[in-house]
Design a protein around this motif. Structure first.
Motif, short mmCIF file in Angstrom:
data_model
loop_
_atom_site.label_atom_id
_atom_site.label_comp_id
_atom_site.label_asym_id
_atom_site.label_seq_id
_atom_site.Cartn_x
_atom_site.Cartn_y
_atom_site.Cartn_z
N MET A 75 0.85 -1.28 -0.38
CA MET A 75 -0.02 -0.23 -0.08
C MET A 75 0.98 1.49 0.56
O MET A 75 0.97 2.48 -0.63
N LEU A 76 1.94 1.30 0.95
CA LEU A 76 3.33 2.08 0.64
C LEU A 76 3.14 2.34 -0.10
O LEU A 76 3.82 3.78 -0.97
N LEU A 77 3.97 1.59 -0.56
CA LEU A 77 4.66 1.71 -2.14
C LEU A 77 3.87 2.50 -3.22
O LEU A 77 4.26 2.68 -4.10
N LYS A 78 2.88 2.14 -3.73
CA LYS A 78 2.18 2.32 -4.18
C LYS A 78 0.85 3.43 -3.74
O LYS A 78 0.99 4.69 -5.46
N LEU A 79 1.23 4.47 -3.15
CA LEU A 79 0.41 5.67 -2.51
C LEU A 79 1.50 6.56 -2.60
O LEU A 79 1.45 7.54 -3.27
N ILE A 80 2.83 6.53 -2.54
CA ILE A 80 4.17 6.87 -2.53
C ILE A 80 4.40 7.04 -4.78
O ILE A 80 5.48 7.86 -5.04
N ASN A 81 3.82 6.19 -5.19
CA ASN A 81 4.79 5.73 -6.93
C ASN A 81 5.80 5.74 -6.61
O ASN A 81 6.77 6.20 -7.54
N LEU A 98 6.87 -8.71 -2.73
CA LEU A 98 6.19 -8.06 -2.86
C LEU A 98 6.21 -6.32 -3.54
O LEU A 98 5.45 -5.68 -3.77
N THR A 99 7.25 -5.42 -3.17
CA THR A 99 8.34 -4.91 -3.56
C THR A 99 7.72 -4.72 -5.14
O THR A 99 7.76 -3.60 -5.91
N ALA A 100 9.01 -5.86 -5.58
CA ALA A 100 8.63 -6.28 -6.83
C ALA A 100 7.35 -5.54 -7.97
O ALA A 100 6.99 -5.27 -9.23
N LEU A 101 6.20 -6.35 -7.66
CA LEU A 101 4.71 -6.25 -7.89
C LEU A 101 4.27 -5.59 -7.78
O LEU A 101 2.83 -5.58 -8.09
N SER A 102 4.61 -4.06 -6.47
CA SER A 102 3.79 -3.25 -6.32
C SER A 102 3.83 -1.95 -7.10
O SER A 102 3.65 -0.85 -7.14
N ILE A 103 5.94 -2.42 -7.68
CA ILE A 103 6.22 -0.76 -8.00
C ILE A 103 5.66 -0.96 -9.93
O ILE A 103 5.78 -1.98 -10.39
N PHE A 160 15.95 8.01 -3.87
CA PHE A 160 15.72 7.30 -3.77
C PHE A 160 14.35 7.02 -3.28
O PHE A 160 13.70 8.07 -2.59
N ASP A 161 13.48 6.06 -3.70
CA ASP A 161 11.81 7.06 -2.94
C ASP A 161 11.50 5.70 -2.01
O ASP A 161 10.86 6.24 -1.30
N PHE A 162 11.94 5.41 -1.68
CA PHE A 162 11.94 3.98 -0.66
C PHE A 162 12.60 3.27 -0.78
O PHE A 162 13.65 2.51 -1.30
N ALA A 163 12.62 2.51 1.13
CA ALA A 163 13.90 1.63 1.38
C ALA A 163 13.47 0.83 2.05
O ALA A 163 12.21 1.30 3.99
N PHE A 164 13.42 -0.84 2.73
CA PHE A 164 13.27 -1.50 3.03
C PHE A 164 14.64 -2.10 3.77
O PHE A 164 14.89 -2.66 3.89
N GLY A 187 10.84 11.40 0.77
CA GLY A 187 10.42 8.97 1.18
C GLY A 187 10.04 8.22 2.06
O GLY A 187 10.46 8.96 3.07
N LEU A 188 10.65 7.23 2.10
CA LEU A 188 9.92 6.30 2.83
C LEU A 188 11.65 5.39 3.41
O LEU A 188 11.66 4.75 2.03
N ILE A 189 12.21 5.11 4.73
CA ILE A 189 12.67 4.49 4.95
C ILE A 189 11.43 2.95 6.02
O ILE A 189 11.57 3.75 7.23
N VAL A 190 11.35 2.18 5.93
CA VAL A 190 10.56 1.50 6.13
C VAL A 190 11.43 0.19 7.98
O VAL A 190 12.53 -0.57 6.20
N PHE A 191 11.51 -0.16 8.78
CA PHE A 191 12.34 -1.17 9.06
C PHE A 191 11.52 -2.17 9.86
O PHE A 191 10.25 -1.62 10.48
N ASP A 192 11.66 -3.11 10.10
CA ASP A 192 10.58 -4.40 10.27
C ASP A 192 11.48 -5.19 11.61
O ASP A 192 12.43 -4.24 11.94
N ASN A 193 10.61 -5.22 12.48
CA ASN A 193 11.48 -5.46 13.74
C ASN A 193 11.58 -4.33 14.89
O ASN A 193 12.36 -5.69 15.74
N THR A 194 10.94 -3.96 14.53
CA THR A 194 11.27 -2.94 15.67
C THR A 194 10.54 -3.46 16.41
O THR A 194 11.12 -2.24 18.46
#
Ligand SMILES: C[S@@+](CC[C@H](N)C(=O)[O-])C[C@H]1O[C@@H](n2cnc3c(N)ncnc32)[C@H](O)[C@@H]1O
Ligand SMILES: O=c1cc(-c2ccc(O)cc2)oc2c(O)c(O)ccc12
Length: 249
Positions: A75-81, A98-103, A160-164, A187-194
């Motif tokens: 959702m985030l990837l699509k919202l920020i294109n 997931l990212t590859a399918l969303s961009i 960069f628009d997005f980092a995971f 742009g967004l930086i998303v961190f898992d396991n926080t």
């Protein structure tokens, strides 16, 4: 707070197709199952489902990004294109696919992981899904790659628009500093396991030895981003905790 061993024991009751249930921090497995079954799995693209099922047979399956977090990231990837993205920590590629399918078709992902073997488990599914052309997989530790990207300021800084980030927790702050230079304002930086299995809110004595070092790093990371004026943040209790950082200056 439910202790980790009881979570693990309870999770044994579920099939290998659902290794994510024990990762959720919701206090009820039934509620986690409800979210997955009603809102996540029915909308999960079939290549992602296939990759999840293949990964479930692998001993490291607990490391995959959870499907509910994946849905939020999509959702985030699509919202920020998002068009230019970067991922640190690929494993078998759930978050990558997931990212590859969303961009968009002409967008790209730099995907970094020192373990090419696990990437190759998911690669045939990525190829079959027709999105391999978006991925530049780099078999390496992430820090030298980020530093190299930063050496080429003109092409990469603020581009960069997005980092995971879903890799070694001890380097989260190092990744954050570098990614803040690579990601554009907005742009967004998303961190898992926080939330690190809920251990961030437990006294250190209650945490198993093997989780203590990462717990300390995650707590230091959480404290640091909470006062970082360069970003806006949202720590969401999705999966094992997902911190969304938006660069604002
Ligand atoms: C939790 S898994 C990633 C899960 C992945 N996001 C997914 O959805 O399947 C962590 C990955 O980080 C990788 N890793 C560990 N240290 C790393 C480093 N210094 N740089 C980049 N990747 C690293 C590991 O090899 C492992 O594949
Ligand atoms: O149990 C883990 C361990 C990791 C992990 C450990 C060491 C590394 O260099 C990278 C990653 O990551 C995990 C993870 O991302 C997760 O969602 C659950 C468990 C673990």
């Amino acid at each position: 707070m439910i202790c980790f061993s009881s979570i693990y024991l309870k999770s044994m009751e579920f099939t290998t197709a659902e290794p994510f249930l024990h990762k959720g921090l919701l206090q009820s497995f039934e509620l986690t199952k409800y979210i997955l079954k009603t809102n996540v799995y029915p909308r999960e693209p079939s290549p992602l489902k296939e990759l999840r099922e293949v990964t479930a047979k692998h001993p490291g399956n607990f490391m995959s990004t959870t499907p509910d977090s994946g849905q939020l990231m999509g959702m985030l990837l699509k919202l920020i294109n998002a068009k230019k993205t970067i991922e640190i920590g690929v494993y078998t590629g759930y978050s990558l696919l997931l990212t590859a399918l969303s961009i968009p078709h002409d967008a790209m992902i730099i995907a970094i992981d020192p373990n090419k073997e696990t990437y190759e488990i998911g690669l045939p599914i990525i190829q079959k899904a027709g999105v391999e052309h978006k991925i530049n997989f780099i078999e390496s530790q992430a820090l030298p790659v980020l530093d190299k990207l930063l050496q080429n300021q003109k092409d990469n800084e603020g581009s960069f628009d997005f980092a995971f980030v879903d890799a070694d927790k001890e380097n989260y702050l190092n990744y954050h500093e570098r990614l803040l230079k690579l990601v554009k304002v907005g742009g967004l930086i998303v961190f898992d396991n926080t939330l690190w299995g809920g251990t961030v809110a437990q006294p250190e004595e209650a945490v198993s030895e093997d989780r203590k070092e990462s717990r300390r790093s995650i707590i230091e990371f959480n404290n640091s981003v909470s006062i970082d004026q360069r970003i806006e943040i949202a720590l969401t209790p999705s999966g094992d905790g997902l911190t969304i950082c938006r660069r604002i200056r």
